[in-house]
Design an enzyme around this catalytic site. Structure first.
Site, PDB file in Angstrom:
ATOM      1  N   ASN A   1       0.820  -1.214   0.000  1.00  0.00           N
ATOM      2  CA  ASN A   1       0.000   0.000   0.000  1.00  0.00           C
ATOM      3  C   ASN A   1       0.852   1.262   0.000  1.00  0.00           C
ATOM      4  O   ASN A   1       0.661   2.167   0.805  1.00  0.00           O
ATOM      5  CB  ASN A   1      -0.936  -0.007   1.220  1.00  0.00           C
ATOM      6  CG  ASN A   1      -2.069   0.985   1.082  1.00  0.00           C
ATOM      7  OD1 ASN A   1      -2.501   1.277  -0.030  1.00  0.00           O
ATOM      8  ND2 ASN A   1      -2.547   1.508   2.186  1.00  0.00           N
TER       9      ASN A   1
ATOM     10  N   ARG B   1       8.162   6.694  -2.777  1.00  0.00           N
ATOM     11  CA  ARG B   1       8.149   6.713  -1.314  1.00  0.00           C
ATOM     12  C   ARG B   1       8.856   5.495  -0.722  1.00  0.00           C
ATOM     13  O   ARG B   1       9.512   5.580   0.315  1.00  0.00           O
ATOM     14  CB  ARG B   1       6.696   6.783  -0.807  1.00  0.00           C
ATOM     15  CG  ARG B   1       6.489   7.889   0.213  1.00  0.00           C
ATOM     16  CD  ARG B   1       5.031   7.987   0.610  1.00  0.00           C
ATOM     17  NE  ARG B   1       4.641   6.885   1.472  1.00  0.00           N
ATOM     18  CZ  ARG B   1       4.975   6.799   2.758  1.00  0.00           C
ATOM     19  NH1 ARG B   1       5.682   7.735   3.326  1.00  0.00           N
ATOM     20  NH2 ARG B   1       4.586   5.769   3.463  1.00  0.00           N
TER      21      ARG B   1
ATOM     22  N   ARG C   1       3.664  -0.152   9.077  1.00  0.00           N
ATOM     23  CA  ARG C   1       4.380  -1.403   8.774  1.00  0.00           C
ATOM     24  C   ARG C   1       5.517  -1.667   9.754  1.00  0.00           C
ATOM     25  O   ARG C   1       6.168  -2.714   9.690  1.00  0.00           O
ATOM     26  CB  ARG C   1       4.929  -1.353   7.352  1.00  0.00           C
ATOM     27  CG  ARG C   1       3.892  -0.932   6.315  1.00  0.00           C
ATOM     28  CD  ARG C   1       4.544  -0.509   5.018  1.00  0.00           C
ATOM     29  NE  ARG C   1       3.609   0.151   4.109  1.00  0.00           N
ATOM     30  CZ  ARG C   1       3.327   1.452   4.159  1.00  0.00           C
ATOM     31  NH1 ARG C   1       3.898   2.233   5.063  1.00  0.00           N
ATOM     32  NH2 ARG C   1       2.473   1.975   3.301  1.00  0.00           N
TER      33      ARG C   1
ATOM     34  N   LYS D   1       0.930 -11.411  -2.237  1.00  0.00           N
ATOM     35  CA  LYS D   1       1.713 -10.628  -3.194  1.00  0.00           C
ATOM     36  C   LYS D   1       3.158 -10.429  -2.731  1.00  0.00           C
ATOM     37  O   LYS D   1       4.106 -10.618  -3.504  1.00  0.00           O
ATOM     38  CB  LYS D   1       1.020  -9.283  -3.433  1.00  0.00           C
ATOM     39  CG  LYS D   1       1.569  -8.502  -4.596  1.00  0.00           C
ATOM     40  CD  LYS D   1       2.677  -7.579  -4.139  1.00  0.00           C
ATOM     41  CE  LYS D   1       3.335  -6.912  -5.329  1.00  0.00           C
ATOM     42  NZ  LYS D   1       4.417  -6.032  -4.870  1.00  0.00           N
TER      43      LYS D   1
ATOM     44  N   PRO E   1       3.876 -12.335  -8.859  1.00  0.00           N
ATOM     45  CA  PRO E   1       3.233 -11.368  -7.967  1.00  0.00           C
ATOM     46  C   PRO E   1       2.140 -10.581  -8.689  1.00  0.00           C
ATOM     47  O   PRO E   1       2.375 -10.059  -9.772  1.00  0.00           O
ATOM     48  CB  PRO E   1       4.391 -10.419  -7.582  1.00  0.00           C
ATOM     49  CG  PRO E   1       5.644 -11.114  -8.002  1.00  0.00           C
ATOM     50  CD  PRO E   1       5.280 -12.012  -9.131  1.00  0.00           C
TER      51      PRO E   1
ATOM     52  N   ASP F   1      -0.036  -7.394  -8.330  1.00  0.00           N
ATOM     53  CA  ASP F   1      -0.314  -6.133  -7.654  1.00  0.00           C
ATOM     54  C   ASP F   1      -1.422  -5.413  -8.425  1.00  0.00           C
ATOM     55  O   ASP F   1      -2.065  -6.000  -9.285  1.00  0.00           O
ATOM     56  CB  ASP F   1       0.957  -5.280  -7.608  1.00  0.00           C
ATOM     57  CG  ASP F   1       1.287  -4.726  -8.983  1.00  0.00           C
ATOM     58  OD1 ASP F   1       1.105  -5.461  -9.968  1.00  0.00           O
ATOM     59  OD2 ASP F   1       1.684  -3.563  -9.081  1.00  0.00           O
TER      60      ASP F   1
END
Length: 276
Positions: free
Chosen positions: A123, A128, A175, A217, A234, A236
């Site tokens: 997320n 970033r 996280r 994922k 994966p 996404d």
DNA sequence: GGCCAGGTTCTAC
DNA sequence: GTAGAACATGGC
């Protein structure tokens, strides 16, 4: 520092850089300055992309050969991919993606760094993620000065990340508890990252998914980029969009089962390119 | 200022 | 097993 040169056929640093599998590459003056684990190198290809040049310490030569997959079967994978693209015709989505992605590769990154990086990625957006990992390395990694006099930071070790208080102020957000918990598991030998590479794919995925913060994922990313499991795929937001739009009747997983992860990488790159 | 980002978890049907 | 909200944070 020495320079090592390898002849390559399908290898495009720029596409790998743009494919969302690395967060610690910096493009400076046409060369990539790369840090991975405790290692650092400088890489560039010639104009025709026929040779890759790696500048690194001699004791890190093998690390980087492995990292870049110098001895992996990419010539064979690309031969097969181009064959299928030709059979499908140039109008098919995969044919176009394969053409655009020529030279894509999947790197062999250190599993610990890969795991932490992709826990951070959930997320989150790529600029970033890069920023957060950079700050994490600067605060909690070691600063190394090379012979040439430039500096780089190593990736933090589990003992540096197990304390959640060390993780504040880096943009990690919610996280942080996942990362400190994962570091604690590694420190306590509750999870052995090195065996994931040798284990059967499904078994290894099951172990990763038992860790908080690692779902389907992220587990696939760790297995693909950090454990050499090229069958990982994966899914996404970008891949989801392509699967729904281009493959409503199902994706040909069987056809590419030997290197699904490479195909996923090609699609990811192509789809993002189209949206630029 | 609201929306989104290489998702996962928790809760409620 | 599946839909929906919550989650930190900063770039756009």
């Amino acid at each position: 520092m020495n320079m090592y040169t390898y002849k390559v056929k399908n290898f495009d640093l720029d596409k790998i850089y743009e494919s969302g599998q690395v967060f610690r590459w910096e493009l400076i003056g046409g060369n990539y300055f790369i840090s991975s684990g405790k290692n650092a190198c400088q890489v560039f290809t010639d104009k025709d992309k026929k040779y890759i040049n790696i500048i690194c310490e001699s004791q890190e030569k093998e690390f980087w050969e492995y990292y870049f997959g110098i001895n992996d079967n990419y010539n064979e994978y690309w031969r097969i991919l181009n064959l299928w693209a030709e059979r499908d015709g140039e109008d098919s989505y995969l044919s176009k993606a394969i053409k655009a992605g020529n030279g894509m590769g999947v790197l062999n990154q250190p599993v610990w760094e890969t795991a932490i990086s992709f826990i951070v990625s959930q997320n989150n957006n790529i600029p970033r993620i890069k920023n957060t990992i950079k700050k994490m390395c600067e605060k909690l990694g070691d600063c190394i000065e090379t012979d040439e006099g430039y500096f780089y930071y190593t990736f933090p070790e589990p003992q540096n990340l197990c304390n959640i208080e060390n993780l504040q102020g880096l943009g990690i957000g919610y996280r942080d508890k996942y990362i400190s918990d994962f570091a604690r598991r590694v420190l306590d030998n509750k999870i052995d990252l090195d065996v994931l590479r040798i284990m059967p794919f499904k078994e290894a995925k099951c172990i990763l998914k038992s860790c908080p913060g690692i779902g389907e994922k992220v587990a696939n990313c760790i297995l693909l980029y950090g454990c050499g499991h090229l069958e990982a795929f994966p899914v996404d937001t970008w891949i989801r969009r392509v699967l729904d739009r281009e493959f409503p009747n199902g994706f040909p997983y069987e056809r590419y089962s030997r290197f699904l992860g490479l195909v996923q990488q090609i699609i990811f790159y192509y789809e993002r390119m189209l949206n630029k």
